[in-house]
Design an enzyme around this catalytic site. Sequence first.
Site, PDB file in Angstrom:
ATOM      1  N   GLU A 181       6.580  -4.258  -1.033  1.00 24.13           N
ATOM      2  CA  GLU A 181       5.287  -4.652  -1.621  1.00 24.13           C
ATOM      3  C   GLU A 181       4.110  -4.003  -0.904  1.00 24.13           C
ATOM      4  OE1 GLU A 181       3.370  -5.520  -4.243  1.00 24.13           O
ATOM      5  OE2 GLU A 181       4.767  -7.180  -4.546  1.00 24.13           O
TER       6      GLU A 181
ATOM      7  N   LYS B 128       2.074   6.682  -3.858  1.00 21.82           N
ATOM      8  CA  LYS B 128       2.123   5.342  -4.440  1.00 21.82           C
ATOM      9  C   LYS B 128       2.430   5.427  -5.941  1.00 21.82           C
ATOM     10  CE  LYS B 128      -1.128   3.649  -0.968  1.00 21.82           C
ATOM     11  NZ  LYS B 128      -2.572   3.542  -0.647  1.00 21.82           N
TER      12      LYS B 128
END
Lengths: 436, 436
Positions: B131, B207
């Site tokens: 996460e 990302k």
Amino acid sequence: MAEALKVGIGGLGTVGTSVIRILREKANSLACHCGRPIKIVAVSARDKDRNRGIDLSDVKWFDSPVEMAASDEIDVFVELIGGELDIVYTAVKKALEVGHHVVTANKALLARYGVEFAISAEKKGVFLNFEAAVAGGIPVIKAMRESLSGNHISRIYGILNGTCNYILTRMLTEGLSFKDCLIDAQRRGYAEADPTFDIGGNDTAHKLALLTSLAFGTTISLDDVYVEGISNISQIDIRAADELGYRIKLLGVALKTDSGIEQRVHPTMVPTSSMIAQIHGVTNALSIQSDLLGELLFSGPGAGGAATASAVIGDLADIAKARPGFQYAPVLGSPALGLTPHKKARISHHAGGYFIRLNVHDRAGVFAAVARHMADNDISLESIVQRPFVESQIVKTIILITHETTEVNVQQALAAIEKDGHLVAKSQFIRIEPIA
Amino acid sequence: MAEALKVGIGGLGTVGTSVIRILREKANSLACHCGRPIKIVAVSARDKDRNRGIDLSDVKWFDSPVEMAASDEIDVFVELIGGELDIVYTAVKKALEVGHHVVTANKALLARYGVEFAISAEKKGVFLNFEAAVAGGIPVIKAMRESLSGNHISRIYGILNGTCNYILTRMLTEGLSFKDCLIDAQRRGYAEADPTFDIGGNDTAHKLALLTSLAFGTTISLDDVYVEGISNISQIDIRAADELGYRIKLLGVALKTDSGIEQRVHPTMVPTSSMIAQIHGVTNALSIQSDLLGELLFSGPGAGGAATASAVIGDLADIAKARPGFQYAPVLGSPALGLTPHKKARISHHAGGYFIRLNVHDRAGVFAAVARHMADNDISLESIVQRPFVESQIVKTIILITHETTEVNVQQALAAIEKDGHLVAKSQFIRIEPIA
């Protein structure tokens, strides 16, 4: 691949039929994602013969949802019947008692019986998932229950009712009255024939009560929510707010204060430049403030068959992925037996800024009297606006924005102003939420 | 209460020490939430003697993270060393091989080896949670991996690098040059001494590559990401965009097109009225578009010790709650062995609107030539603005906003204009992202 997760669906309205349709359409990708198929094996609804546009020939029909909930043919009881009817309560209770997982979209049921059910689910080691009960397709429950484990939450606020936000958005953009916007919302299917539950703020209150429990580890306490709806918001309020750099939103707010936890649902002034002010139409949003994160904001569709079904399917996928009996999942974030009642902060002690609108007789001394009563009650003013919002020679509208004060002070000042006989109509006040 | 989850932390920088501090401060509430304590039993970092302001006397020190990762004294290896150094790769590989869970914030590592690691984790039945690798404290990975199971995602776009967004925000609000804003960001600790990785768009690309895999069920393909940084954005671009109703943001965008999946990172024009345009400073945001939900948007802190620690702790809590060996958790949403390479859509085929800025000699015929080259390349124009953005008698700035066209057409038109000799400086073009 492991055995299928066997699902029984109670309630075949828009959401129930959407869930069935999507589970079938996406059976392969979901089975791949979950490591086993999710299979609808049973359904229950009021009218067996109604054409719902879905094939139910291969699933078992139950006339009674309670019977289905207890049946050993299912692993999960999905409750999409709605309401907090006796029968729904009984069905969910039964399902948990016999050790079935439960997925529900029923905020009214959970706002009353959530803790009781959570205790029962945790005792049996089954899931009680309810992502669909709050903010529709936005995964706020999972975020609060799981992702924010390390955080201490200080405040949550959100737009949790699409009907109200649609009406307030239309009032702003079209200049229409509350009543006309409501009729329009009903015509478009965004508001129920009896809209009281939505526009009165009760729907938001149910959702807020669940979020408060998740945020603060407290028992669910619907009766402690202060509730005010949007029906007395006028065009004048909307326009005056706009001029002063605010939007009016129906917010549900829960926060920790020195005197306890405030849970409130009411029309709220938020700065026009804030993110929450940009949430238009039927969209929902939730802001969560915590020690580690500062502010998180989620926005998305808060209602509708597909969005609600998305949340139900996410809940089912979590159950399918877990192997029964080996997942420790506190329903409300903390173990239900350990949830404690919170101390309620009374609305009269609420501290904050206020928007005050006074329709007064246009005569000498009125403004002086208003100013005196404010000062007498320790209320200092940030802005004063006087505009001919109403076309009249004998009535004028005074808008005041106060610095931080308390609700009791505002109410005393307004009572004193009313007593003077200067008011033409009931005064209006709207709480300002401090948002960066 | 069950046995403690034993955690070994590799890397004791800001995030590592924050994780340790918070796990200790909130030990009780986390143990209550997870049904068992989460206990730091081992750490590994470069310098044992450095004072980090935390007491490490009761944890075992490992000079080698690889040795710690393999140790049977831990259940979870938390990798906060960073980089895709050989040693980090080896440590994570080792941890998974011996059947330890892994939590990492390392996007660079996962962008290269994520699928290999996911296969290994799934084979062993352990978690590989990340996460913290994307959007810091915003729980976007969990949402995409779990909550949106029933959804087919069509596009994601987001602000995934706080440094770039801080610089672009300051350029807008303060009227400063890119260079001055970068220096300011460095002074405040928002940008590294060597900022290339951030401002060049590579951090966003890493990302985005992870999010693309989650969104579309494809293998991670960092090399397919088209990357352009923000260093050539000028004040003129910012001001012209503002006048035309746009903001410039460094977005990471992944979407399905007829010719494959586009993954792109570049300065992007977004409508000023859009939610993503309201994301200021170091805040991150991600929008997810899917069939069931329309659009979801998440915003929050994308970096910093506390926010990143929040994500790491959420990941640890998930592991603590699951009973080892009985949780089926595909690391990237779908089982890693089933992830398929995607067809890459070439940037030259990108279709969309464009903002084009031309600094040209102020002489007769220039505009006609520009217009002709646009028409020759099938580019139709939505707006044309000519303003004295640069104070000069001999240079003028022409700003064009095109209707939807393709990148190859734009490049051909600009090449032709350049060939005419009308340009004073290199032309600038910025892609416009269609956002409601």
